[in-house]
Write an enzyme that holds these catalytic residues in place. Structure first.
Site, short mmCIF file in Angstrom:
data_model
loop_
_atom_site.label_atom_id
_atom_site.label_comp_id
_atom_site.label_asym_id
_atom_site.label_seq_id
_atom_site.Cartn_x
_atom_site.Cartn_y
_atom_site.Cartn_z
N HIS A 402 0.64 -1.15 0.35
CA HIS A 402 0.34 -0.43 0.36
C HIS A 402 1.23 1.19 0.05
O HIS A 402 1.73 1.61 0.19
CB HIS A 402 -1.13 0.07 1.00
CG HIS A 402 -2.06 1.02 1.14
ND1 HIS A 402 -1.91 2.75 1.56
CD2 HIS A 402 -3.39 0.83 0.37
CE1 HIS A 402 -2.96 2.99 1.47
NE2 HIS A 402 -3.51 1.68 0.79
N GLU A 455 -7.88 -5.35 -0.42
CA GLU A 455 -8.01 -6.23 -1.54
C GLU A 455 -8.01 -7.59 -1.11
O GLU A 455 -9.21 -8.53 -1.73
CB GLU A 455 -7.60 -5.73 -2.54
CG GLU A 455 -7.43 -3.79 -3.19
CD GLU A 455 -8.59 -3.60 -3.63
OE1 GLU A 455 -8.66 -3.91 -5.55
OE2 GLU A 455 -10.17 -3.70 -3.00
N1 ACO Z 1 4.19 -7.59 -4.41
C1 ACO Z 1 4.91 -7.79 -4.31
N2 ACO Z 1 6.07 -6.54 -5.13
C2 ACO Z 1 5.22 -5.19 -4.29
C3 ACO Z 1 4.34 -5.25 -4.05
C4 ACO Z 1 3.30 -6.28 -4.36
N3 ACO Z 1 1.37 -6.39 -4.02
N4 ACO Z 1 4.13 -3.94 -3.47
C5 ACO Z 1 4.86 -3.33 -4.05
N5 ACO Z 1 6.13 -4.35 -4.39
C6 ACO Z 1 7.36 -3.93 -4.04
C7 ACO Z 1 7.49 -2.97 -5.31
O1 ACO Z 1 8.42 -3.71 -5.90
C8 ACO Z 1 8.92 -1.88 -5.13
O2 ACO Z 1 9.74 -3.42 -4.90
P1 ACO Z 1 12.13 -2.16 -5.68
O3 ACO Z 1 11.64 -1.18 -4.41
O4 ACO Z 1 12.36 -2.83 -5.66
O5 ACO Z 1 11.16 -1.66 -6.67
C9 ACO Z 1 8.68 -1.80 -3.33
O6 ACO Z 1 7.39 -2.74 -3.06
C10 ACO Z 1 8.04 -0.44 -3.42
O7 ACO Z 1 6.60 -0.60 -4.49
P2 ACO Z 1 6.04 0.86 -5.24
O8 ACO Z 1 5.17 0.53 -6.65
O9 ACO Z 1 6.48 1.82 -5.28
O10 ACO Z 1 4.61 1.10 -3.99
P3 ACO Z 1 3.49 2.06 -4.72
O11 ACO Z 1 3.27 2.80 -3.22
O12 ACO Z 1 4.33 3.01 -5.97
O13 ACO Z 1 2.28 1.11 -5.17
C11 ACO Z 1 -0.08 -0.29 -4.64
C12 ACO Z 1 1.60 0.41 -4.53
C13 ACO Z 1 0.25 0.12 -6.34
C14 ACO Z 1 -0.62 -0.74 -4.47
C15 ACO Z 1 1.31 -1.34 -4.81
O14 ACO Z 1 1.49 -1.83 -3.77
C16 ACO Z 1 1.28 -3.00 -6.00
O15 ACO Z 1 0.65 -2.66 -6.93
N6 ACO Z 1 -0.27 -3.94 -5.03
C17 ACO Z 1 -0.06 -4.92 -5.29
C18 ACO Z 1 -1.87 -4.63 -5.83
C19 ACO Z 1 -2.98 -4.31 -5.27
O16 ACO Z 1 -2.70 -5.00 -4.43
N7 ACO Z 1 -3.54 -2.92 -5.02
C20 ACO Z 1 -4.31 -2.91 -4.45
C21 ACO Z 1 -4.62 -1.24 -3.24
S1 ACO Z 1 -5.91 -0.77 -2.38
C22 ACO Z 1 -6.60 -0.14 -2.55
O17 ACO Z 1 -6.13 0.61 -3.99
C23 ACO Z 1 -8.04 -0.20 -2.84
#
Ligand code: ACO
Length: 518
Positions: A402, A455
């Site tokens: 998140h 989720e």
């Molecule tokens: N699985 C694996 N790795 C992850 C995940 C995940 N679900 N989420 C974040 N990371 C990792 C990224 O790969 C990144 O790693 P790195 O530093 O090696 O590049 C690091 O964690 C930071 O990730 P960001 O994408 O910069 O985090 P951001 O805050 O931009 O994204 C998000 C947040 C979009 C929710 C992300 O965690 C994600 O894609 N999760 C999966 C999709 C999801 O569950 N979405 C629902 C969110 S809740 C809602 O909107 C109601």
């Protein structure tokens, strides 16, 4: 000398508009406005002889129009800016633009030995500026994805990522989900306070009849539900919402009163579950069912999707899910709704935009994917290898991570409890897989603090209550529409258009535009 330095040295004499359009102090505002229009200029210099004594710009004319004074009898001297700043023909463009920028002018008269010879405007300077980026005092660089940037003030609620806490108004959202109905929370978001018994009854009476579909929308739904080979319910909901806003004659929020905007918002939030249920049923060859006047918002939602009066435990679980997802700070879809509202567009436009944002798998499109993942993993002993594989191949684990929470998402904790209360194999399995995923992510992505988000258990709860996977994200939209609308109302009540900037990093302009090949 580079291009940037060269344009700055250009003399004002080369750039100014000459002869300038002028007026006498006693001429009427009406004559001046007509002259500006006819000459196609956005300012007139007021002169005494050949000396500038004032300046009137389009902005002054607009302010004058709003004053209600008579344009035919009001002399221009009353509305001009007296003793305007001036520059000389030999002044340099760089110096002029700095002055315009610093003092907030758009135009400066040009004088030669005290005599007016022209006008130079911001536009004239920009034309020759080779579009060199100007440095604006106060311009800030926001981090990618606007992470951590505060862009507004709100009284609706907030998310505290480090503490794993979120609230609606002054109340803990989890406590609201435990103790109150969805209608109460809806009222809280729209009116700023929880309703008493009389207010609750009145709100119920207001909302229930508004679940009915307008006739024009009803007749269009079969075509919307049938479009496309694959049914993407949020696409269908987006289209149906757009049609509904037109059918209900929603007007730009800039032109409607706060009371009307709130009435539009109640109507749309009341109607959205009906649209979702009808679209789903039509696509599956079933007749839509009419809203049930005796049922609460949540129970009626289940009724309209399944066509059966729901088990009270399921209706309450869905209600708690809906309450827990009504609002959540400046999430992407809420921000989208506020950006659209900031343009003065109608409530329908803002909600359609928000649905578009919510449909993305990184935002609201994750719960069915999370459930698919549980199905793909199949059994607890396969979880670790599956997750390692997915992360190694660059995949994201749906329902984890998140932007704001760097600890457990309180909504996920609430939904886990709810899933366990409802029982079933999936709930126990999901809890086991969750532990494995958290451990594996902590090892493979150290320091990122990745935990289950809202989720992950949403799909488990919804499936248990009889909702099919394609209804997961629309159900989220049904609850979040209340939060979107509360934000739309707040934005419209204290608006400034939301218009940030971007840093241009492409090839430097202006390159001569090539003529088309013969
Ligand atoms: N699985 C694996 N790795 C992850 C995940 C995940 N679900 N989420 C974040 N990371 C990792 C990224 O790969 C990144 O790693 P790195 O530093 O090696 O590049 C690091 O964690 C930071 O990730 P960001 O994408 O910069 O985090 P951001 O805050 O931009 O994204 C998000 C947040 C979009 C929710 C992300 O965690 C994600 O894609 N999760 C999966 C999709 C999801 O569950 N979405 C629902 C969110 S809740 C809602 O909107 C109601």
């Amino acid at each position: 000398m580079d291009d940037g330095a060269r344009w700055r040295r250009r003399a004002v004499a080369d750039l100014m508009s000459t002869p300038p359009v002028t007026a006498l102090p006693e001429e009427s505002m009406a004559d001046v406005a007509v002259r500006m229009d006819k000459e196609g200029v956005s300012c007139v210099v007021v002169v005494a002889g050949d000396r500038p004594v004032g300046i009137v710009t389009e902005r002054d004319v607009v302010r004058f129009a709003a004053s209600g004074d008579d344009p035919a009898t009001t002399p221009v001297r009353r509305w001009m800016t007296e003793g305007p700043d001036v520059v000389e023909p030999t002044s340099e463009a760089g110096e002029v633009i700095a002055r315009l920028d610093e003092r907030g002018y758009r135009h400066v008269p040009v004088v030669d030995g005290g005599r007016l010879v022209g006008v130079v405007s911001m536009r004239d300077v920009m034309r020759i500026a080779q579009v060199q980026p100007m440095v604006h005092p106060g311009e800030l660089e926001a981090p990618k994805g606007l992470a951590g940037v505060i862009v507004a003030e709100t009284e609706i609620g907030d998310v505290r990522g480090q503490e794993g806490f979120y609230h609606y108004r002054q109340y803990d959202a989890r406590e609201l989900a435990e103790r109150r109905s969805l209608e109460d929370v809806w009222y809280l978001l729209f009116h700023g306070e929880l309703p008493d018994a009389r207010q609750r009854a009145a709100f119920d009476e207001q909302v229930r009849p508004q679940r009915e579909l307008p006739a024009t929308v009803r007749s269009l739904l079969p075509a919307i539900a049938g479009a496309g080979e694959t049914f993407l319910p949020l696409q269908a909901l987006r289209s149906a919402t757009s049609v509904t806003a037109a059918a209900l004659d929603f007007r730009p929020c800039l032109d409607v009163s706060a009371t009307q905007l709130r009435a539009d918002a109640v109507r749309l939030c009341a109607l959205l579950p009906t649209l979702i249920g009808a679209l789903y049923r039509l696509r599956n060859g079933l007749e839509p069912v009419e809203p049930h006047p005796e049922l609460s918002h949540a129970a009626n939602y289940l009724w309209m999707v399944t066509g059966e009066v729901p088990d009270p435990e399921h209706a309450r679980a869905i209600e708690q899910y809906l309450i827990s997802t009504v609002d959540h700070g400046f999430n992407v879809s809420t921000f989208t709704a506020r950006v659209i509202t900031s343009t003065g567009a109608d409530l329908g436009a803002a909600v359609v935009g928000a649905i578009g944002a919510l449909s993305g798998p990184l935002h609201g499109g994750a719960p069915s994917r999370a459930l698919d993942m549980l199905d793909a993993i199949g059994s607890p002993d396969r979880a670790e290898a599956w997750i390692r594989d997915a992360v190694a191949s660059g995949g994201r684990i749906m329902g984890f991570g998140h932007r704001v929470y760097k600890t457990e998402d309180p909504r996920s904790a609430l939904l886990r409890t709810l899933a366990q209360r409802l029982g079933g194999d999936k709930a126990a399995f999901a809890a086991e897989v969750e532990r494995t995923i958290v451990d594996v992510l902590a090892e493979l992505k150290p320091g990122r603090e990745l935990y289950a988000n809202v989720e992950f258990y949403a799909g488990v709860v919804m499936e248990r209550c009889g909702l099919p996977p394609e209804m997961f994200t629309p159900t989220f939209a049904a609850s979040r529409s209340i939060g979107w609308c509360a934000n739309i109302i707040e934005q419209a009540g204290d608006n400034r258009i939301i218009r940030p900037s971007a840093r241009y990093v492409g090839p430097p302009p202006p390159e001569p535009v090539p003529w088309p090949a013969e």
